[in-house]
Write a protein that holds these residues in place. Sequence first.
Motif, PDB file in Angstrom:
ATOM      1  N   TYR A  91      -4.078  -2.453  -6.181  1.00 50.33           N
ATOM      2  CA  TYR A  91      -2.952  -2.661  -5.272  1.00 50.33           C
ATOM      3  C   TYR A  91      -2.152  -3.923  -5.589  1.00 50.33           C
ATOM      4  N   PRO A  92      -2.813  -5.099  -5.718  1.00 51.08           N
ATOM      5  CA  PRO A  92      -2.019  -6.305  -6.024  1.00 51.08           C
ATOM      6  C   PRO A  92      -1.256  -6.184  -7.339  1.00 51.08           C
ATOM      7  N   VAL A  93      -1.878  -5.524  -8.333  1.00 42.55           N
ATOM      8  CA  VAL A  93      -1.204  -5.397  -9.628  1.00 42.55           C
ATOM      9  C   VAL A  93       0.046  -4.524  -9.478  1.00 42.55           C
ATOM     10  N   ALA A 181       4.543   4.706  -5.316  1.00 37.22           N
ATOM     11  CA  ALA A 181       4.766   4.669  -3.868  1.00 37.22           C
ATOM     12  C   ALA A 181       5.495   3.386  -3.467  1.00 37.22           C
ATOM     13  N   LEU A 182       5.108   2.264  -4.081  1.00 36.84           N
ATOM     14  CA  LEU A 182       5.755   0.986  -3.740  1.00 36.84           C
ATOM     15  C   LEU A 182       7.221   0.982  -4.158  1.00 36.84           C
ATOM     16  N   GLU A 183       7.492   1.630  -5.305  1.00 36.55           N
ATOM     17  CA  GLU A 183       8.876   1.692  -5.776  1.00 36.55           C
ATOM     18  C   GLU A 183       9.765   2.438  -4.786  1.00 36.55           C
ATOM     19  N   ARG A 184       9.140   3.397  -4.065  1.00 33.35           N
ATOM     20  CA  ARG A 184       9.922   4.213  -3.132  1.00 33.35           C
ATOM     21  C   ARG A 184      10.160   3.517  -1.800  1.00 33.35           C
ATOM     22  N   VAL A 185       9.452   2.382  -1.574  1.00 32.15           N
ATOM     23  CA  VAL A 185       9.620   1.676  -0.304  1.00 32.15           C
ATOM     24  C   VAL A 185      11.041   1.125  -0.234  1.00 32.15           C
ATOM     25  N   ASP A 186      11.742   1.480   0.843  1.00 27.93           N
ATOM     26  CA  ASP A 186      13.124   1.039   1.004  1.00 27.93           C
ATOM     27  C   ASP A 186      13.134  -0.466   1.298  1.00 27.93           C
ATOM     28  N   THR A 208       5.388  -2.571   4.427  1.00 34.37           N
ATOM     29  CA  THR A 208       5.084  -2.199   3.045  1.00 34.37           C
ATOM     30  C   THR A 208       3.808  -1.374   2.931  1.00 34.37           C
ATOM     31  N   LEU A 209       2.738  -1.852   3.568  1.00 30.91           N
ATOM     32  CA  LEU A 209       1.458  -1.153   3.424  1.00 30.91           C
ATOM     33  C   LEU A 209       1.492   0.283   3.978  1.00 30.91           C
ATOM     34  N   PRO A 210       1.958   0.475   5.209  1.00 31.21           N
ATOM     35  CA  PRO A 210       1.998   1.864   5.704  1.00 31.21           C
ATOM     36  C   PRO A 210       2.881   2.772   4.845  1.00 31.21           C
TER      37      PRO A 210
END
Lengths: 292, 270
Positions: A91-93, A181-186, A208-210
Amino acid sequence: MVGFQKWRRSESAQGLFLISPTLCFALLLLAVPLVMVAALSFWTQDYLTLDRTFTTANYVTAWTEPMYQYLMARSLKISIFVTVATVFLAYPVAYFISFHVAPKRKAMWIFLITIPFWTSYLMRIFLWKVILGYNGVVNGSLMGLGVIEQPLSFILYNQNAVVLTLAHAWVPFAILPIFVALERVDRSLIEAAEDLGDSRLRRFLRVTLPLSMPGVIAATIIVFIPTIGDYVTPRLVGGPNGLMISNMIELQFKKANNAPLGAALAISAMGIVTFFALVFLWMNRKYVRGPS
Amino acid sequence: MRGKIGFFRWFIGFFLLFLYAPAMLLPIFAFNASSIVSFPLTGFTTEWFLVLFTNETLHLAARNSLLIAITTAIFSTLLAVLAARASTRFSFFGRRSIMGFVMLPMVLPEIIIGVSLLVVIIQMGFELSLWSITMGHILICTPFCIAILSSAFMNLDKSLEEASFDLGQTRWNTFWLVIFPLVMPGIVASLLIAFTISLDEFIIAFFLAGTEPTLPVYIWGQLRFPAKLPSLMALGTVLLLVSIGLLLIADYFRRRGIRKTGIENTGGFL
């Protein structure tokens, strides 16, 4: 006939026609073999011949014999540890690449992370043996630095070594879905939370996490299910107390010549991991509210 | 802000060290003069690489592996082209479940695939051969190829195809003249990925190998003999270089494909 002609030209028919070779191949080489393994698990090995009368004896053995119960529980424990370790490491990476790396460099970073995965699988595991061994890299450097006087013996040939080696092998597979998934976070949602006075930690926990949970779930499934089937890592770095259920399945199919029992063990193991994976998905749906 | 970045730097640094530790040791021991694979290093030698040139069994295993990997690459890419095209262009009955089923080998433990194919081959009375390994490899490589090719096909602009139809081209010509050139980079990437996965696959190969070993099966056999280890390190180094070379080529084609369809490059493989 006219109806058929019309159907033949429809999108549905064209799609099905196109995919049929791939589907047939998968049916022949995946579905049929899996069904045969299931059938085999209800038969009995009679030295060189198979007794094809239906029996659940193999499952009774697989589920009641203490050795198999113990191996199954240990494999499950190792798989869970590997999954947790991998996701916490990944996750951190993934977060770093998604939030702190310039967009132009992201592809390069992803490439960098997938390269070690392409070193020979066997060599990689063997080299962990060299790193963790009695005269290995870790012991050598720690003794050289004067941190320890005697080589540490608890780092190789046990379950820790299996968890470490498997986590190393699977971490790229966990980083990729989390990164996606993180890239898709608005990003504007995070800014909105900031404007509304949320601290950095709260922003992460509430936004971010949810929103990245689908990636975490995918990573968990991708790592958890295949890990139970690895038999090379336990064989090379696990020592006698690090063996897993797959080593037993392999033994039954090869040296012990009891394929039906091996099949029952394999199906039981698959059943158990599938059950755990489903419980995990269900719990996620119930307690963690991701994006709907 | 600084403190946070500092933590990340350290974490990422340690992570990369952890990630690359085995890959970095491989060439170190391959050039180490000692016949024992451990520190301290004793000197530089290329002897272990020279040993590789004269080993007949190794050459045979390498030839088997190459044969399997090439066949696997071609067939899994063919199957994946069909699946990726069908799933991205057409909506049909049961699309999601069919695709889910075809992608299943990606999450299935390899031992399950190995075991089930072994059972079928023995029950049907076939002999274990290089073919049985190839079949298993095609099965596990196809999902990876579909993943790559789906994005290639998804980026296609449907209007290009329609324009071709309007200009009077047949379905067949449209595929070869319009679609194929645009997805070509994806196809090359898919071929190379399947080749690389097959070349390194051990678990299925070990279950399905008859009398002829593949390269990983050969390596597995040699791992028991301490005297063979340094030359295995040399072999591993060669394989690593080959894999990285192929992946760089695959990535180059993938990027070119993305440029061709005019979309910004956002991710890496898979």
